[in-house]
Design a protein around this motif. Structure first.
Motif, PDB file in Angstrom:
ATOM      1  N   PRO A   1       0.832  -1.207   0.000  1.00 32.85           N
ATOM      2  CA  PRO A   1       0.000   0.000   0.000  1.00 32.85           C
ATOM      3  C   PRO A   1       0.871   1.262   0.000  1.00 32.85           C
ATOM      4  N   ILE A   2       0.529   2.214  -0.834  1.00 36.82           N
ATOM      5  CA  ILE A   2       1.206   3.510  -0.868  1.00 36.82           C
ATOM      6  C   ILE A   2       0.310   4.497  -0.121  1.00 36.82           C
ATOM      7  N   ARG A   3       0.829   5.037   0.976  1.00 38.05           N
ATOM      8  CA  ARG A   3       0.025   5.925   1.818  1.00 38.05           C
ATOM      9  C   ARG A   3       0.260   7.385   1.451  1.00 38.05           C
ATOM     10  N   TRP A   4      -0.690   8.217   1.855  1.00 34.66           N
ATOM     11  CA  TRP A   4      -0.618   9.643   1.552  1.00 34.66           C
ATOM     12  C   TRP A   4       0.617  10.291   2.159  1.00 34.66           C
ATOM     13  N   TYR A   5       0.966   9.914   3.395  1.00 39.07           N
ATOM     14  CA  TYR A   5       2.109  10.567   4.028  1.00 39.07           C
ATOM     15  C   TYR A   5       3.416  10.190   3.335  1.00 39.07           C
ATOM     16  N   ALA A   6       3.473   9.026   2.713  1.00 34.89           N
ATOM     17  CA  ALA A   6       4.663   8.661   1.939  1.00 34.89           C
ATOM     18  C   ALA A   6       4.810   9.586   0.740  1.00 34.89           C
ATOM     19  N   LEU A   7       3.685   9.906   0.129  1.00 41.33           N
ATOM     20  CA  LEU A   7       3.713  10.845  -0.991  1.00 41.33           C
ATOM     21  C   LEU A   7       4.200  12.220  -0.532  1.00 41.33           C
ATOM     22  N   ALA A   8       3.814  12.626   0.674  1.00 41.17           N
ATOM     23  CA  ALA A   8       4.267  13.910   1.213  1.00 41.17           C
ATOM     24  C   ALA A   8       5.772  13.891   1.472  1.00 41.17           C
ATOM     25  N   TYR A   9       6.293  12.789   1.992  1.00 41.93           N
ATOM     26  CA  TYR A   9       7.738  12.672   2.198  1.00 41.93           C
ATOM     27  C   TYR A   9       8.484  12.771   0.871  1.00 41.93           C
ATOM     28  N   VAL A  10       8.030  12.032  -0.120  1.00 42.59           N
ATOM     29  CA  VAL A  10       8.694  12.037  -1.425  1.00 42.59           C
ATOM     30  C   VAL A  10       8.639  13.430  -2.046  1.00 42.59           C
ATOM     31  N   ALA A  11       7.483  14.063  -1.984  1.00 45.89           N
ATOM     32  CA  ALA A  11       7.350  15.407  -2.555  1.00 45.89           C
ATOM     33  C   ALA A  11       8.252  16.400  -1.826  1.00 45.89           C
ATOM     34  N   GLY A  12       8.323  16.316  -0.510  1.00 44.06           N
ATOM     35  CA  GLY A  12       9.179  17.224   0.253  1.00 44.06           C
ATOM     36  C   GLY A  12      10.649  17.040  -0.061  1.00 44.06           C
ATOM     37  N   ILE A  13      11.080  15.804  -0.179  1.00 43.09           N
ATOM     38  CA  ILE A  13      12.488  15.534  -0.480  1.00 43.09           C
ATOM     39  C   ILE A  13      12.831  16.002  -1.888  1.00 43.09           C
ATOM     40  N   VAL A  14      11.974  15.695  -2.849  1.00 47.31           N
ATOM     41  CA  VAL A  14      12.248  16.085  -4.238  1.00 47.31           C
ATOM     42  C   VAL A  14      12.212  17.603  -4.400  1.00 47.31           C
ATOM     43  N   LEU A  15      11.226  18.259  -3.808  1.00 41.92           N
ATOM     44  CA  LEU A  15      11.159  19.719  -3.915  1.00 41.92           C
ATOM     45  C   LEU A  15      12.328  20.394  -3.200  1.00 41.92           C
ATOM     46  N   GLY A  16      12.715  19.865  -2.047  1.00 37.66           N
ATOM     47  CA  GLY A  16      13.874  20.409  -1.344  1.00 37.66           C
ATOM     48  C   GLY A  16      15.155  20.236  -2.136  1.00 37.66           C
ATOM     49  N   TRP A  17      15.297  19.087  -2.767  1.00 33.11           N
ATOM     50  CA  TRP A  17      16.465  18.811  -3.607  1.00 33.11           C
ATOM     51  C   TRP A  17      16.512  19.776  -4.787  1.00 33.11           C
ATOM     52  N   TRP A  18      15.366  19.966  -5.433  1.00 32.63           N
ATOM     53  CA  TRP A  18      15.293  20.876  -6.572  1.00 32.63           C
ATOM     54  C   TRP A  18      15.621  22.310  -6.142  1.00 32.63           C
ATOM     55  N   TYR A  19      15.047  22.745  -5.025  1.00 31.83           N
ATOM     56  CA  TYR A  19      15.270  24.112  -4.557  1.00 31.83           C
ATOM     57  C   TYR A  19      16.736  24.333  -4.168  1.00 31.83           C
ATOM     58  N   ALA A  20      17.322  23.369  -3.481  1.00 31.05           N
ATOM     59  CA  ALA A  20      18.730  23.494  -3.087  1.00 31.05           C
ATOM     60  C   ALA A  20      19.638  23.527  -4.314  1.00 31.05           C
ATOM     61  N   SER A  21      19.328  22.735  -5.319  1.00 28.81           N
ATOM     62  CA  SER A  21      20.164  22.753  -6.525  1.00 28.81           C
ATOM     63  C   SER A  21      20.014  24.075  -7.274  1.00 28.81           C
ATOM     64  N   ARG A  22      18.815  24.638  -7.277  1.00 34.23           N
ATOM     65  CA  ARG A  22      18.625  25.951  -7.909  1.00 34.23           C
ATOM     66  C   ARG A  22      19.404  27.033  -7.159  1.00 34.23           C
ATOM     67  N   LEU A  23      19.381  26.971  -5.837  1.00 28.24           N
ATOM     68  CA  LEU A  23      20.139  27.947  -5.055  1.00 28.24           C
ATOM     69  C   LEU A  23      21.637  27.800  -5.290  1.00 28.24           C
ATOM     70  N   ALA A  24      22.107  26.580  -5.376  1.00 27.23           N
ATOM     71  CA  ALA A  24      23.541  26.356  -5.584  1.00 27.23           C
ATOM     72  C   ALA A  24      23.989  26.843  -6.958  1.00 27.23           C
ATOM     73  N   LYS A  25      23.097  26.808  -7.931  1.00 21.88           N
ATOM     74  CA  LYS A  25      23.457  27.242  -9.287  1.00 21.88           C
ATOM     75  C   LYS A  25      23.361  28.756  -9.473  1.00 21.88           C
ATOM     76  N   THR A  26      22.733  29.457  -8.547  1.00 22.01           N
ATOM     77  CA  THR A  26      22.596  30.908  -8.655  1.00 22.01           C
ATOM     78  C   THR A  26      23.875  31.565  -8.143  1.00 22.01           C
ATOM     79  N   GLU A  27      24.711  32.012  -9.056  1.00 23.73           N
ATOM     80  CA  GLU A  27      26.041  32.512  -8.702  1.00 23.73           C
ATOM     81  C   GLU A  27      26.008  33.829  -7.930  1.00 23.73           C
ATOM     82  N   ARG A  28      25.011  34.643  -8.129  1.00 17.79           N
ATOM     83  CA  ARG A  28      24.984  35.941  -7.461  1.00 17.79           C
ATOM     84  C   ARG A  28      24.729  35.823  -5.958  1.00 17.79           C
TER      85      ARG A  28
END
Length: 80
Positions: A17-44
């Protein structure tokens, strides 16, 4: 106001079974990863123009954070 009734299971993939809170964990990790990579690429944002972390270092950090979240959650569930 009564507690809303909803199924905590999003979908069943065979016996798994795939539970709703698992989806929230995955979304949080992926969005955090994306945001951190965007911040790291912003040279200014970085003083000498070089970010403090590279792409592979950030990937490793996200891996270890994910393992810490999973193992910490399991330990917390077992202990408390």
């Amino acid at each position: 106001m009564p507690f809303p009734e909803f199924d905590p299971v999003l979908i069943h993939l065979g016996p798994l079974p795939i539970r709703w809170y698992a989806l929230a964990y995955v979304a949080g990790i992926v969005l955090g990863w994306w945001y951190a990579s965007r911040l790291a690429k912003t040279e200014r944002l970085w003083a000498p123009g070089k970010p403090p972390v590279t792409g592979p270092q950030l990937d490793d950090l996200v891996l270890w954070i994910t393992l810490g979240v999973i193992l910490g959650g399991r330990f917390g569930y077992a202990l408390f």
